[in-house]
Design a protein around this motif. Structure first.
Motif, PDB file in Angstrom:
ATOM      1  N   ALA A 122       0.837  -1.209   0.000  1.00 15.80           N
ATOM      2  CA  ALA A 122       0.000   0.000   0.000  1.00 15.80           C
ATOM      3  C   ALA A 122       0.872   1.259   0.000  1.00 15.80           C
ATOM      4  CB  ALA A 122      -0.920  -0.011   1.216  1.00 15.80           C
ATOM      5  N   GLN A 123       1.910   1.244   0.833  1.00 17.51           N
ATOM      6  CA  GLN A 123       2.771   2.431   0.904  1.00 17.51           C
ATOM      7  C   GLN A 123       3.531   2.647  -0.399  1.00 17.51           C
ATOM      8  OE1 GLN A 123       4.924   1.606   4.578  1.00 17.51           O
ATOM      9  NE2 GLN A 123       3.531   2.912   5.746  1.00 17.51           N
ATOM     10  N   LYS A 124       3.933   1.541  -1.030  1.00 16.98           N
ATOM     11  CA  LYS A 124       4.619   1.653  -2.330  1.00 16.98           C
ATOM     12  C   LYS A 124       3.704   2.320  -3.360  1.00 16.98           C
ATOM     13  CE  LYS A 124       6.088  -2.085  -4.433  1.00 16.98           C
ATOM     14  NZ  LYS A 124       6.502  -3.479  -4.272  1.00 16.98           N
ATOM     15  N   LYS A 125       2.407   2.103  -3.204  1.00 18.65           N
ATOM     16  CA  LYS A 125       1.427   2.700  -4.130  1.00 18.65           C
ATOM     17  C   LYS A 125       1.046   4.118  -3.704  1.00 18.65           C
ATOM     18  CE  LYS A 125       0.691  -0.759  -6.946  1.00 18.65           C
ATOM     19  NZ  LYS A 125       0.257  -0.808  -8.329  1.00 18.65           N
ATOM     20  N   GLY A 126       1.702   4.637  -2.685  1.00 18.39           N
ATOM     21  CA  GLY A 126       1.450   6.019  -2.261  1.00 18.39           C
ATOM     22  C   GLY A 126       0.289   6.181  -1.310  1.00 18.39           C
ATOM     23  N   LEU A 127      -0.232   5.062  -0.789  1.00 15.94           N
ATOM     24  CA  LEU A 127      -1.348   5.164   0.168  1.00 15.94           C
ATOM     25  C   LEU A 127      -0.804   5.265   1.598  1.00 15.94           C
ATOM     26  CD1 LEU A 127      -3.695   2.421  -1.344  1.00 15.94           C
ATOM     27  CD2 LEU A 127      -3.893   4.900  -1.589  1.00 15.94           C
ATOM     28  N   LEU A 128      -1.516   6.003   2.433  1.00 15.91           N
ATOM     29  CA  LEU A 128      -1.161   6.073   3.851  1.00 15.91           C
ATOM     30  C   LEU A 128      -1.847   4.913   4.570  1.00 15.91           C
ATOM     31  CD1 LEU A 128      -1.631   9.907   4.115  1.00 15.91           C
ATOM     32  CD2 LEU A 128       0.513   8.723   4.542  1.00 15.91           C
ATOM     33  N   VAL A 129      -1.153   4.339   5.544  1.00 15.83           N
ATOM     34  CA  VAL A 129      -1.692   3.153   6.223  1.00 15.83           C
ATOM     35  C   VAL A 129      -1.972   3.441   7.697  1.00 15.83           C
ATOM     36  CG1 VAL A 129      -1.239   0.758   6.892  1.00 15.83           C
ATOM     37  CG2 VAL A 129      -0.440   1.597   4.671  1.00 15.83           C
ATOM     38  N   ILE A 130      -3.224   3.207   8.084  1.00 17.39           N
ATOM     39  CA  ILE A 130      -3.586   3.221   9.509  1.00 17.39           C
ATOM     40  C   ILE A 130      -3.579   1.771   9.975  1.00 17.39           C
ATOM     41  CG2 ILE A 130      -5.370   3.733  11.223  1.00 17.39           C
ATOM     42  CD1 ILE A 130      -6.539   5.799   9.245  1.00 17.39           C
ATOM     43  N   ALA A 131      -2.701   1.440  10.922  1.00 18.99           N
ATOM     44  CA  ALA A 131      -2.738   0.093  11.506  1.00 18.99           C
ATOM     45  C   ALA A 131      -3.833   0.104  12.564  1.00 18.99           C
ATOM     46  CB  ALA A 131      -1.404  -0.256  12.139  1.00 18.99           C
ATOM     47  N   ASP A 132      -4.867  -0.694  12.326  1.00 16.73           N
ATOM     48  CA  ASP A 132      -5.944  -0.773  13.309  1.00 16.73           C
ATOM     49  C   ASP A 132      -5.610  -1.934  14.241  1.00 16.73           C
ATOM     50  OD1 ASP A 132      -8.218  -0.629  14.750  1.00 16.73           O
ATOM     51  OD2 ASP A 132      -9.591  -1.125  13.114  1.00 16.73           O
ATOM     52  N   ALA A 133      -5.066  -1.602  15.401  1.00 19.59           N
ATOM     53  CA  ALA A 133      -4.634  -2.638  16.342  1.00 19.59           C
ATOM     54  C   ALA A 133      -5.212  -2.403  17.735  1.00 19.59           C
ATOM     55  CB  ALA A 133      -3.116  -2.668  16.407  1.00 19.59           C
ATOM     56  N   LYS A 134      -5.687  -1.182  17.976  1.00 22.33           N
ATOM     57  CA  LYS A 134      -6.322  -0.814  19.248  1.00 22.33           C
ATOM     58  C   LYS A 134      -5.473  -1.252  20.433  1.00 22.33           C
ATOM     59  CE  LYS A 134     -10.935  -0.646  17.275  1.00 22.33           C
ATOM     60  NZ  LYS A 134     -10.658  -1.139  15.910  1.00 22.33           N
ATOM     61  N   ARG A 135      -4.201  -0.885  20.375  1.00 20.96           N
ATOM     62  CA  ARG A 135      -3.270  -1.268  21.438  1.00 20.96           C
ATOM     63  C   ARG A 135      -3.434  -0.380  22.674  1.00 20.96           C
ATOM     64  NH1 ARG A 135      -2.912  -5.463  18.584  1.00 20.96           N
ATOM     65  NH2 ARG A 135      -0.907  -6.214  17.835  1.00 20.96           N
ATOM     66  N   GLY A 136      -2.885  -0.815  23.788  1.00 19.51           N
ATOM     67  CA  GLY A 136      -2.920  -0.055  25.030  1.00 19.51           C
ATOM     68  C   GLY A 136      -2.384  -0.922  26.150  1.00 19.51           C
ATOM     69  N   ASP A 137      -1.477  -0.376  26.989  1.00 17.14           N
ATOM     70  CA  ASP A 137      -0.916  -1.161  28.096  1.00 17.14           C
ATOM     71  C   ASP A 137      -0.108  -0.236  28.998  1.00 17.14           C
ATOM     72  OD1 ASP A 137       0.135  -3.360  29.667  1.00 17.14           O
ATOM     73  OD2 ASP A 137      -0.190  -4.635  27.925  1.00 17.14           O
ATOM     74  N   ILE A 138       0.507  -0.772  30.048  1.00 16.54           N
ATOM     75  CA  ILE A 138       1.341   0.069  30.924  1.00 16.54           C
ATOM     76  C   ILE A 138       2.475   0.681  30.112  1.00 16.54           C
ATOM     77  CG2 ILE A 138       0.789  -1.269  32.984  1.00 16.54           C
ATOM     78  CD1 ILE A 138       3.791  -2.347  32.675  1.00 16.54           C
ATOM     79  N   ASP A 139       3.119   1.692  30.669  1.00 13.32           N
ATOM     80  CA  ASP A 139       4.028   2.507  29.854  1.00 13.32           C
ATOM     81  C   ASP A 139       5.123   1.735  29.120  1.00 13.32           C
ATOM     82  OD1 ASP A 139       5.404   1.957  32.175  1.00 13.32           O
ATOM     83  OD2 ASP A 139       5.909   4.052  32.638  1.00 13.32           O
ATOM     84  N   SER A 140       5.796   0.779  29.789  1.00 11.89           N
ATOM     85  CA  SER A 140       6.913   0.086  29.125  1.00 11.89           C
ATOM     86  C   SER A 140       6.387  -0.769  27.962  1.00 11.89           C
ATOM     87  CB  SER A 140       7.679  -0.787  30.122  1.00 11.89           C
ATOM     88  OG  SER A 140       6.782  -1.679  30.761  1.00 11.89           O
ATOM     89  N   THR A 141       5.248  -1.406  28.174  1.00 15.07           N
ATOM     90  CA  THR A 141       4.677  -2.246  27.115  1.00 15.07           C
ATOM     91  C   THR A 141       4.100  -1.370  26.002  1.00 15.07           C
ATOM     92  OG1 THR A 141       4.129  -3.835  28.837  1.00 15.07           O
ATOM     93  CG2 THR A 141       3.142  -4.215  26.686  1.00 15.07           C
ATOM     94  N   ALA A 142       3.507  -0.250  26.373  1.00 12.97           N
ATOM     95  CA  ALA A 142       2.990   0.683  25.368  1.00 12.97           C
ATOM     96  C   ALA A 142       4.127   1.163  24.474  1.00 12.97           C
ATOM     97  CB  ALA A 142       2.308   1.873  26.042  1.00 12.97           C
ATOM     98  N   SER A 143       5.269   1.386  25.093  1.00 17.45           N
ATOM     99  CA  SER A 143       6.434   1.832  24.331  1.00 17.45           C
ATOM    100  C   SER A 143       6.842   0.756  23.309  1.00 17.45           C
ATOM    101  CB  SER A 143       7.588   2.138  25.295  1.00 17.45           C
ATOM    102  OG  SER A 143       8.740   2.386  24.567  1.00 17.45           O
ATOM    103  N   ALA A 144       6.799  -0.518  23.729  1.00 19.28           N
ATOM    104  CA  ALA A 144       7.138  -1.617  22.807  1.00 19.28           C
ATOM    105  C   ALA A 144       6.107  -1.703  21.675  1.00 19.28           C
ATOM    106  CB  ALA A 144       7.218  -2.939  23.562  1.00 19.28           C
ATOM    107  N   TYR A 145       4.833  -1.539  22.024  1.00 20.75           N
ATOM    108  CA  TYR A 145       3.792  -1.533  20.985  1.00 20.75           C
ATOM    109  C   TYR A 145       4.069  -0.422  19.972  1.00 20.75           C
ATOM    110  CZ  TYR A 145       0.232  -4.686  23.022  1.00 20.75           C
ATOM    111  OH  TYR A 145      -0.474  -5.760  23.469  1.00 20.75           O
TER     112      TYR A 145
END
Ligand SMILES: O=C(O)c1cc(=O)[nH]c(=O)n1[C@@H]1O[C@H](COP(=O)(O)O)[C@@H](O)[C@H]1O
Length: 315
Positions: free
Chosen positions: A98-121
């Motif tokens: 998609a990016q090669k075709k010039g499209l912007l990508v929203i990763a829909d993952a709905k992540r969320g966690d404590i700060d250290s894990t959020a940083s890894a996400y």
């Protein structure tokens, strides 16, 4: 104020394509066109690798069909995670294509966690600048869940701004039960209104030349009246607005999510676009692509007409 932040890139691409639509790449194996499934089965068998191959082929067909008509795609991770490592690989191959075709990508993952894990996400989606071991591409933005509070959001916000990517924080979701928790009234407004206040404070940290921030919000298309309230609460945030199409919302239901300048909302639809070929009974590669193109054009026209009717069409 940044030179060109994530929101600026979004606004530039939306104007170029004259489209506020986001196409959700949410493949379901039982609904993939037969000619793609047969090929995948022949080459890999009925297994994770076969499903992943089918997803890549289907997504490439969709991306090729829509690339001239929309600016953004939104693959939702869950559909790919069903097929383990092969599915995740299909996800990143889709992002790259998609990016090669010039499209912007929203990763829909709905992540969320404590700060250290959020940083890894955040590093897993926005790229890891601390070492050279990561080879997959970064996405342009990510959906995140605010349930754990501000210290869980901070690492995402910090990395999104420093890496010139974007965030969409769940504020008022499109599903029927979203009010169970989000509409609960506290002594400072509803829970969703409090999240909106948090999002607004983050948004102020990174407003681009377009007047929009890289820190956005998810506000469902299925709640038109709430869109108005949240538009006022988060004037600088881009809204990701899912619920168009299969979940019932139409063009007239999403105009409140836009600012008076005719920008600020990205209207998302998945099943109603990518499986449009089913109701057309399309069978060949070309027919399936045409069904998708027709569905996208109808969606663009519906949104643009609705915006024109309320004096918010800005092209
Ligand atoms: O963050 C999202 O994209 C999202 C938020 C929300 O409130 N509602 C919602 O439906 N979504 C996602 O948007 C897509 C909707 O798909 P369709 O109903 O097929 O258009 C799915 O990928 C959902 O996970």
């Amino acid at each position: 104020m940044n030179s060109v932040n994530y929101a600026d890139r979004i606004c530039i691409e939306i104007k170029k394509k004259r489209s506020h639509a986001v196409i959700g790449l949410d493949p379901i194996i039982e609904r993939i066109p037969t000619f793609i499934l047969k090929d995948a089965e022949q080459n890999f068998g009925k297994c994770d690798a076969g499903a992943a191959a089918a997803f890549i082929a289907f997504n490439q067909l969709i991306i090729d069909a829509v690339e001239s008509y929309v600016a953004i795609v939104k693959p939702q991770l869950a559909y790919y995670e069903v097929y383990g490592a092969a599915g995740i690989d299909a996800y990143w191959k889709t992002v790259e294509y998609a990016q090669k075709k010039g499209l912007l990508v929203i990763a829909d993952a709905k992540r969320g966690d404590i700060d250290s894990t959020a940083s890894a996400y955040a590093r897993s989606f926005f790229g890891d600048t601390f070492n050279e071991w990561q080879t997959h591409k970064k996405v342009d933005s990510l959906t995140i869940n605010p349930y754990l509070g501000s210290d869980s959001l901070e690492p995402f916000v910090e990395q999104a701004i420093s890496k010139q990517t974007g965030l969409f924080i769940l504020v008022k979701t499109s599903n029927p039960s979203s009010g169970d928790l989000q509409d609960v009234v506290t002594n400072t407004g509803t829970i969703a209104e409090q999240v909106a206040q948090l999002v607004h404070n983050y948004a102020l940290r990174d407003i681009g030349k377009s007047g929009y921030s890289s820190i956005g919000a998810v506000v469902g298309a299925t709640y038109p009246e709430e869109q108005q309230v949240f538009r006022e609460a988060m004037p600088y945030s881009l809204f990701l607005v899912p619920g168009y199409g299969t979940q019932g919302a139409k063009g007239k239901d999403i105009t409140n999510a836009f600012n008076e300048d005719g920008f600020g909302a990205l209207i998302s639809a998945s099943r109603s676009i990518i499986f449009a070929y089913e109701k057309d009974k399309s069978e060949t590669f070309e027919q399936v692509q045409l069904s998708i193109i027709n569905a996208v054009n109808m969606m663009n026209a519906d949104i643009n007409t609705a915006l024109k009717d309320v004096g918010k069409l800005n092209w």
